[in-house]
Enzyme design. Structure first.
Site, PDB file in Angstrom:
ATOM      1  CG  ASP A  38      11.125   1.592  -5.221  1.00 25.38           C
ATOM      2  OD1 ASP A  38      11.459   2.403  -6.099  1.00 25.38           O
ATOM      3  OD2 ASP A  38      11.267   1.802  -4.012  1.00 25.38           O
ATOM      4  CG  ASP A  93      14.233   6.919  -6.734  1.00 25.68           C
ATOM      5  OD1 ASP A  93      14.631   5.744  -6.571  1.00 25.68           O
ATOM      6  OD2 ASP A  93      13.282   7.396  -6.111  1.00 25.68           O
ATOM      7  CB  CYS A 152      -9.750  -3.956  16.131  1.00 24.58           C
ATOM      8  SG  CYS A 152      -9.793  -4.390  14.387  1.00 24.58           S
ATOM      9  CB  CYS A 189     -10.093  -6.749  11.711  1.00 20.93           C
ATOM     10  SG  CYS A 189      -8.597  -7.322  12.531  1.00 20.93           S
ATOM     11  CB  CYS A 220      -8.967  -8.030  16.491  1.00 25.92           C
ATOM     12  SG  CYS A 220      -7.557  -6.981  16.119  1.00 25.92           S
TER      13      CYS A 220
END
Lengths: 535, 535
Positions: B91, B126, B278, B280, B283
């Site tokens: 960015d 920007d 969850c 994952c 977890c």
């Protein structure tokens, strides 16, 4: 019966779903609870692995055990034999009798065996009704199952084992209810609804809802209900919402064998998948291509594990939803995944009066309303009922205020606006909640509710509000577009007198509200003539 | 510009969503793709870990790097400095300029720096419009951003770096479109829609849809579109469906720092959770209580990891949905999770004509229709349009058949029923698809579609069908309840003549169909008088 052994305590509740604690002897399982089915002789996933994954109970078939490893099972006990210290639920083998023809075993033999091997939760010998059968057959299976159940509890009711009474009767509500009543009358304190498997295999989820509803109508709230063979990821949420507390299923391995992969959005065929949308240990350990190409037994194993993790997650979703009072929302989200689940949700919503018992009157979090069926939510039914029951039956005319942002409406200058204003009673109209006295603005659920922006139902609601207010004895009802409405920024700056005052219909005479200058156009219809009936 | 370096190939498409391959030099990323944002100086999750989790691209801020580690970055290159061999998107730092006031850097300086450090994808300097700003301010930010973009591509367009052109203009569609057109005109081949973060933080998802729609209306289909700062789990599906190909977000760690836990159903506060739904690795490695009580940095780390797994899963869900042609379904399921997402879905559905381009005319799998908005699906629009465009403009009267089970209707005795029957043209009426010639029974999507059982829309559909058929030149339209309908069991037994024949309206004269005996009551309205117009 083992009643001394047995307790069921509800810790949190929403709809008819509850987070509960099932005590069997010195063991406990938290409900809703899935008991994975394991084969009593050879397992794809070992009991030890299931324990480590967090499953605290297992289901196995006592008939197969009885036929093949009877002596060993009695000698070691089921916990020793299968090396699992959690709670065992054992099925009587009724399903096997159905599938393989009559096995030479009586209700007493299999009941005694279940007791001898130390099964904590045991089903009496039943004959599952199955699906799409004749009423005569359904009645026969129901009677046979009930007769065995009564005889079993008569002879073995004093054993350590807690007996589950199997409700049979298939799709016939009266048979299911007769079955349940018979079991309850005989002293069963844990019932099990039979035969949903085929109903589910045919995606007739609405029928499954009807079966559970029929049962729950006669099974008292404190009695736990088991749902046989219910391991489809799309049915868990609504089954829990309808008051099913425990489940058993072999679906994790059966689906795995045919290459089927569970997601919270349904069942996927592995050969139609391009991505594995999951981060469970099984999916993390392999890639999709690898999984497809591996040897079949290993694939079945990994898919079974994945499916188990998925089911476990869904149980956790249900529990979490109950605790935070958002079980309806979870059911609605699952309903969006398939038209047949939407059908099931609709049947549930249309019977929402049954769900009021278990739904807290006050919730910590607001209601999210995003669809038509949400208007049937028990919280809304309860609020409306309380509201109209408690409402003063006014002699005054009422002025109903309909703001452009009903959710942020407040009466600035006073924290709780008086319900009387210039001789009128003030009401607000919420797009979903209907009309309510303005002083309830800060009371649950009137301001805590978030609705979709497109409230196409508003005109309908307005009509209903008018009707409801008439019933309360008001003779005239007028509507105002955005009266007494102050943007919340202004409100925060402190107490200021209302800048916008309500407009009122030209046909409302006399008693002008103080400071009134009609600035807003009256959007509502003109009040009806005095011929409106009041009840 | 680095155009030689750059390609975007669409491999599969549904709605405006696509699974694509973005080639930058010798590197590729598969889209939709999330670029996790990492801080250029200190990271909670290391780039190496992100790589191992499967993220093939990262986003970082070139301005911070420029301010703090300029020389080192130029010397080592960004890949060496941050030890990540995948694709870097950088960015320009516009957001920082906005947040911390003007930093002393020009568009050229920061562009040259991004090139020097070897960033593959770089944003020109920007000024994000943000949210809830005035039109004048929005226009100013848009013009400033566009001016810098044009100047950058003028001076640095030949570098190895692929430049992303930032679309600014906030909530103003004409500004967004002016911005996009300006960038495309200057030769940008990868655009990035700015400033959705605050819109998302305020749950104004419908506005986000409008912003993306406005942009996509002028950005040609083959041009990839990046969505800045979009890491909310509820917005991924609809953003992808509207044609966003890449995303960057620091949400995983920002949410983690404030104890927020992502699920596919939204964001949860850890202190309001009782269960971790969850499986994952994060977890699975801990329990909820443990997670709450651990030291804050470690909790942030575990929550960040969980959130990343969740986002990764959602990206996989999107890809899988695109490949199987069910992206609409995924968006609809997510819409059910919150009224504001439902609002967003509604705006998308109301603009579904834009989604037709990317939606295959034929799909492998049937359509699932469960809600009102489904009637706006591009597949249905396309089918209806094709149908009426190709339909014969008959001189005959038509007989419209409305079966009680429209989805299983077949004409037994013939595989494809003739469209002429007793001098009438035969049509079926599908509750969602409308009227179609009966010979299309086996053509997608007419029989592959599954709808909810409660087709409350049928009478409406019937009215529309009548209107549509009138338009085709038919003078009279009659309805039959269950004509020519054979249960599928019977059908399977072989060719038999139809047992039930259609009924037809008494006002339909002459040419009686063969074997006709009106057994079914005519349910439909009587045909309108001949004053009906035909077009």
């Amino acid at each position: 019966m083992g009643l001394l052994n047995f307790a069921f305590d509800v810790k949190a509740s929403d709809l008819l779903g509850r987070v509960g604690s099932l005590t069997v002897g010195r063991k406990q399982v938290e409900t809703p609870c899935l008991f994975p089915v394991i084969h009593p002789v050879r397992q794809d996933i070992s009991p030890g692995e299931l324990k480590r994954m967090g499953f605290s109970g297992l289901m196995t078939n006592s008939l197969i055990l009885y036929a093949r490893r009877r002596d060993e099972a009695v000698r070691k006990g089921i916990h020793g034999l299968l090396d699992f210290e959690g709670v065992f639920m054992t099925d009587s083998g009724g399903y096997q009798v159905l599938e393989y023809g009559d096995v030479d075993v009586g209700y007493g033999e299999i009941a005694r065996f279940q007791s001898e091997i130390g099964s904590e939760l045991a089903v009496t010998l039943d004959r599952p009704t199955g699906f799409s059968t004749s009423r005569a057959y359904a009645r026969e299976t129901m009677r046979y199952s009930l007769k065995n159940a009564l005889a079993t509890i008569d002879e073995y009711g004093t054993s350590e084992t807690v007996w589950l009474g199997p409700i049979q009767g298939g799709l016939f509500p009266d048979l299911l209810q007769g079955s349940a009543k018979g079991l309850l009358g005989a002293g069963f304190r844990f019932l099990a609804l039979g035969s949903p498997t085929q109903v589910m295999e045919n995606y007739r989820f609405a029928d499954l809802v009807r079966m559970i509803l029929a049962s729950r109508r006669v099974v008292p709230y404190p009695v736990p209900l088991h749902l046989f063979g219910a391991g489809h990821p799309l049915t868990m949420a609504f089954s829990v919402a309808l008051g099913c507390d425990t489940f058993d299923s072999a679906s994790y391995v059966l689906f795995a064998r045919s290459g089927r992969y569970m997601t919270e959005r349904g069942i996927q065929r592995l050969d139609q998948m391009s991505y594995l949308p999951c981060s469970c240990p099984s999916c993390n350990s392999t890639g999709l291509r690898e999984l497809r190409e591996m040897e079949s037994a290993e694939r079945t194993r990994l898919l079974s594990l994945h499916n188990l993790y998925q089911l476990k997650t869904e149980v956790a979703n249900c529990k979490q939803a109950i605790v935070e009072g958002r079980l309806w929302d979870l059911v609605e989200e699952r309903a969006a995944s398939h038209p047949r689940v939407m059908d099931a949700f609709r049947v549930m919503a249309e019977n929402a009066e049954l769900l009021e018992d278990g739904t807290p009157a006050l919730k910590d979090r607001g209601l999210l309303l995003r669809g038509d069926l949400d208007e049937l939510r028990p919280e809304l039914r309860t609020s409306r009922a309380r509201l109209y029951a408690a409402a003063r039956r006014g002699k005054r005319k009422s002025l109903v205020l309909l703001g452009d942002e009903p959710l942020t409406l407040t009466y600035s200058g006073q924290k709780r606006p008086s319900a009387k204003f210039g001789g009128h009673d003030l009401y607000r109209v919420h797009p979903c909640l209907g009309a309510y006295p303005a002083e309830l603005d800060f009371v649950y659920p009137f301001t805590q509710t978030i609705t979709v922006s497109t409230t196409s139902a508003v005109s309908e609601t307005r009509k209903n509000a008018r009707k409801a207010l008439k019933r309360l004895g008001y003779r005239s009802v007028s509507f105002s577009a955005a009266a007494l409405h102050q943007p919340s920024e202004e409100r925060r700056r402190g107490h200021r007198p209302p800048r916008r005052v309500m407009a009122y219909s030209a046909t409302t005479p006399a008693t002008r509200p103080p400071r009134s200058r009609p600035r807003q156009k009256v959007r509502g219809p003109s009040p009806p003539s005095s011929s409106a009936r009041s009840r």
